[in-house]
Design a protein around this motif. Structure first.
Motif, PDB file in Angstrom:
ATOM      1  N   ARG A   1      38.363  33.599  -6.031  1.00 58.27           N
ATOM      2  CA  ARG A   1      38.688  32.787  -4.797  1.00 58.27           C
ATOM      3  C   ARG A   1      37.141  32.187  -4.323  1.00 58.27           C
ATOM      4  O   ARG A   1      35.707  33.330  -4.683  1.00 58.27           O
ATOM      5  CB  ARG A   1      38.635  33.653  -4.307  1.00 58.27           C
ATOM      6  CG  ARG A   1      39.248  33.675  -2.572  1.00 58.27           C
ATOM      7  CD  ARG A   1      40.022  34.900  -2.171  1.00 58.27           C
ATOM      8  NE  ARG A   1      41.782  34.986  -2.931  1.00 58.27           N
ATOM      9  CZ  ARG A   1      42.276  36.402  -1.984  1.00 58.27           C
ATOM     10  NH1 ARG A   1      41.720  36.449  -0.945  1.00 58.27           N
ATOM     11  NH2 ARG A   1      43.544  36.182  -2.928  1.00 58.27           N
ATOM     12  N   GLU A   2      37.280  31.557  -3.893  1.00 62.19           N
ATOM     13  CA  GLU A   2      35.899  30.919  -3.645  1.00 62.19           C
ATOM     14  C   GLU A   2      35.928  30.701  -1.582  1.00 62.19           C
ATOM     15  O   GLU A   2      36.773  30.180  -1.559  1.00 62.19           O
ATOM     16  CB  GLU A   2      35.783  29.420  -4.303  1.00 62.19           C
ATOM     17  CG  GLU A   2      36.709  28.227  -4.119  1.00 62.19           C
ATOM     18  CD  GLU A   2      35.871  26.812  -4.799  1.00 62.19           C
ATOM     19  OE1 GLU A   2      34.507  26.539  -4.918  1.00 62.19           O
ATOM     20  OE2 GLU A   2      36.510  25.903  -4.477  1.00 62.19           O
ATOM     21  N   PHE A   3      34.782  29.975  -1.488  1.00 60.66           N
ATOM     22  CA  PHE A   3      34.016  30.209  -0.445  1.00 60.66           C
ATOM     23  C   PHE A   3      34.183  28.894   0.131  1.00 60.66           C
ATOM     24  O   PHE A   3      34.384  27.374  -0.156  1.00 60.66           O
ATOM     25  CB  PHE A   3      32.887  30.444   0.303  1.00 60.66           C
ATOM     26  CG  PHE A   3      32.463  30.187   1.611  1.00 60.66           C
ATOM     27  CD1 PHE A   3      32.133  29.212   1.875  1.00 60.66           C
ATOM     28  CD2 PHE A   3      32.835  31.077   2.777  1.00 60.66           C
ATOM     29  CE1 PHE A   3      31.173  28.533   3.163  1.00 60.66           C
ATOM     30  CE2 PHE A   3      32.815  30.204   3.475  1.00 60.66           C
ATOM     31  CZ  PHE A   3      31.800  29.240   3.674  1.00 60.66           C
ATOM     32  N   VAL A   4      35.034  28.146   1.152  1.00 59.32           N
ATOM     33  CA  VAL A   4      35.188  27.208   1.908  1.00 59.32           C
ATOM     34  C   VAL A   4      34.489  26.460   2.988  1.00 59.32           C
ATOM     35  O   VAL A   4      33.564  25.527   3.241  1.00 59.32           O
ATOM     36  CB  VAL A   4      36.665  26.471   1.947  1.00 59.32           C
ATOM     37  CG1 VAL A   4      37.530  25.183   2.467  1.00 59.32           C
ATOM     38  CG2 VAL A   4      37.616  26.575   0.498  1.00 59.32           C
ATOM     39  N   ALA A   5      34.669  27.155   3.649  1.00 56.39           N
ATOM     40  CA  ALA A   5      33.770  27.068   4.948  1.00 56.39           C
ATOM     41  C   ALA A   5      33.905  28.527   6.422  1.00 56.39           C
ATOM     42  O   ALA A   5      35.372  29.329   6.164  1.00 56.39           O
ATOM     43  CB  ALA A   5      34.972  26.124   6.220  1.00 56.39           C
ATOM     44  N   SER A   6      32.636  29.331   6.932  1.00 55.96           N
ATOM     45  CA  SER A   6      32.867  29.852   7.991  1.00 55.96           C
ATOM     46  C   SER A   6      32.530  29.619   9.680  1.00 55.96           C
ATOM     47  O   SER A   6      32.050  28.437   9.541  1.00 55.96           O
ATOM     48  CB  SER A   6      32.174  31.000   7.409  1.00 55.96           C
ATOM     49  OG  SER A   6      31.054  30.475   7.257  1.00 55.96           O
ATOM     50  N   ILE A   7      33.308  30.059  10.048  1.00 57.52           N
ATOM     51  CA  ILE A   7      32.540  29.715  11.688  1.00 57.52           C
ATOM     52  C   ILE A   7      32.470  30.932  12.246  1.00 57.52           C
ATOM     53  O   ILE A   7      32.708  32.031  12.328  1.00 57.52           O
ATOM     54  CB  ILE A   7      33.842  28.829  12.782  1.00 57.52           C
ATOM     55  CG1 ILE A   7      33.580  28.888  13.640  1.00 57.52           C
ATOM     56  CG2 ILE A   7      35.023  29.382  12.620  1.00 57.52           C
ATOM     57  CD1 ILE A   7      34.522  27.590  14.474  1.00 57.52           C
ATOM     58  N   SER A   8      31.053  31.069  13.514  1.00 57.19           N
ATOM     59  CA  SER A   8      30.845  31.866  14.736  1.00 57.19           C
ATOM     60  C   SER A   8      31.924  32.715  15.321  1.00 57.19           C
ATOM     61  O   SER A   8      32.774  32.033  15.246  1.00 57.19           O
ATOM     62  CB  SER A   8      29.695  31.835  14.284  1.00 57.19           C
ATOM     63  OG  SER A   8      29.624  30.897  15.064  1.00 57.19           O
ATOM     64  N   ARG A   9      32.007  33.936  16.407  1.00 58.82           N
ATOM     65  CA  ARG A   9      32.180  33.955  17.078  1.00 58.82           C
ATOM     66  C   ARG A   9      32.701  33.009  17.942  1.00 58.82           C
ATOM     67  O   ARG A   9      33.411  32.890  18.358  1.00 58.82           O
ATOM     68  CB  ARG A   9      31.965  35.080  17.012  1.00 58.82           C
ATOM     69  CG  ARG A   9      31.926  36.600  16.406  1.00 58.82           C
ATOM     70  CD  ARG A   9      30.873  38.104  16.884  1.00 58.82           C
ATOM     71  NE  ARG A   9      31.404  38.295  18.938  1.00 58.82           N
ATOM     72  CZ  ARG A   9      31.138  39.267  19.176  1.00 58.82           C
ATOM     73  NH1 ARG A   9      29.964  39.657  19.034  1.00 58.82           N
ATOM     74  NH2 ARG A   9      31.710  39.271  20.214  1.00 58.82           N
ATOM     75  N   GLY A  10      32.106  32.934  18.759  1.00 60.77           N
ATOM     76  CA  GLY A  10      32.337  32.145  19.897  1.00 60.77           C
ATOM     77  C   GLY A  10      32.130  30.759  19.204  1.00 60.77           C
ATOM     78  O   GLY A  10      32.458  29.238  20.006  1.00 60.77           O
ATOM     79  N   GLY A  11      31.884  29.769  17.567  1.00 60.25           N
ATOM     80  CA  GLY A  11      32.636  28.389  17.319  1.00 60.25           C
ATOM     81  C   GLY A  11      30.934  27.809  16.971  1.00 60.25           C
ATOM     82  O   GLY A  11      30.892  26.675  17.069  1.00 60.25           O
ATOM     83  N   HIS A  12      30.001  28.718  17.610  1.00 56.84           N
ATOM     84  CA  HIS A  12      28.350  28.004  17.664  1.00 56.84           C
ATOM     85  C   HIS A  12      28.240  27.353  16.082  1.00 56.84           C
ATOM     86  O   HIS A  12      27.721  26.164  16.013  1.00 56.84           O
ATOM     87  CB  HIS A  12      27.674  28.834  18.313  1.00 56.84           C
ATOM     88  CG  HIS A  12      27.772  29.042  19.497  1.00 56.84           C
ATOM     89  ND1 HIS A  12      28.543  30.262  20.086  1.00 56.84           N
ATOM     90  CD2 HIS A  12      28.032  28.675  20.956  1.00 56.84           C
ATOM     91  CE1 HIS A  12      28.578  30.473  21.625  1.00 56.84           C
ATOM     92  NE2 HIS A  12      28.455  29.186  21.839  1.00 56.84           N
ATOM     93  N   ASN A  13      28.611  28.220  15.506  1.00 60.12           N
ATOM     94  CA  ASN A  13      28.077  27.622  14.022  1.00 60.12           C
ATOM     95  C   ASN A  13      28.793  27.498  13.388  1.00 60.12           C
ATOM     96  O   ASN A  13      29.351  28.613  12.916  1.00 60.12           O
ATOM     97  CB  ASN A  13      27.094  29.283  13.085  1.00 60.12           C
ATOM     98  CG  ASN A  13      25.719  29.267  14.759  1.00 60.12           C
ATOM     99  OD1 ASN A  13      24.966  27.847  15.138  1.00 60.12           O
ATOM    100  ND2 ASN A  13      24.636  30.357  13.739  1.00 60.12           N
TER     101      ASN A  13
END
Length: 126
Positions: A45-57
């Motif tokens: 399993r590989e990482f694709v994308a992530s997003i912070s709690r508020g969507g800022h990062n």
């Protein structure tokens, strides 16, 4: 704990687009950083994308930069993955994941996430 359900996968031709959705329930969605991972047959399993709690990062693996976009709607408790210019190398089961996190944190490893969906199949083929 948060429960996650992915949708939006399917069969698409090379060069096409898909938008994956991940609906969350059971806890305060805005407390969680969210991520998308994928797993192809015979591979880890590989990482694709992530997003912070508020969507800022937002953070992306190099192979999807410029093609994929992660976003979230905290009011709807949903995270999205818009995938454009798809090719055969993108074929995999895509998983949504969540973890409680500090406001601007964007985790990127499997071990950092505590909740997982069941996955949705994306197949890129002509």
């Amino acid at each position: 704990q948060v429960q996650l359900v992915e949708s939006g996968g399917g069969l698409v031709q090379p060069g096409g687009s898909l938008r994956l959705s991940c609906a969350a329930s059971g806890s305060t969605f805005s407390s969680y950083a969210m991520g998308w991972f994928r797993q192809a047959p015979g591979k880890e399993r590989e990482f694709v994308a992530s997003i912070s709690r508020g969507g800022h990062n937002k953070y992306y693996t190099d192979s999807v930069k410029g093609r994929f976009t992660i976003s979230r709607d905290n009011a709807e408790k949903t995270v999205y993955l818009q995938m454009n210019s798809l090719d055969a190398e993108d074929t995999a089961v895509y998983y949504c994941a969540a973890r409680g996190a500090m406001l601007y944190y964007t985790p990127e490893s499997v071990a950092e996430f505590s909740s997982w969906g069941q996955g949705t199949q994306v197949t890129v083929s002509s």
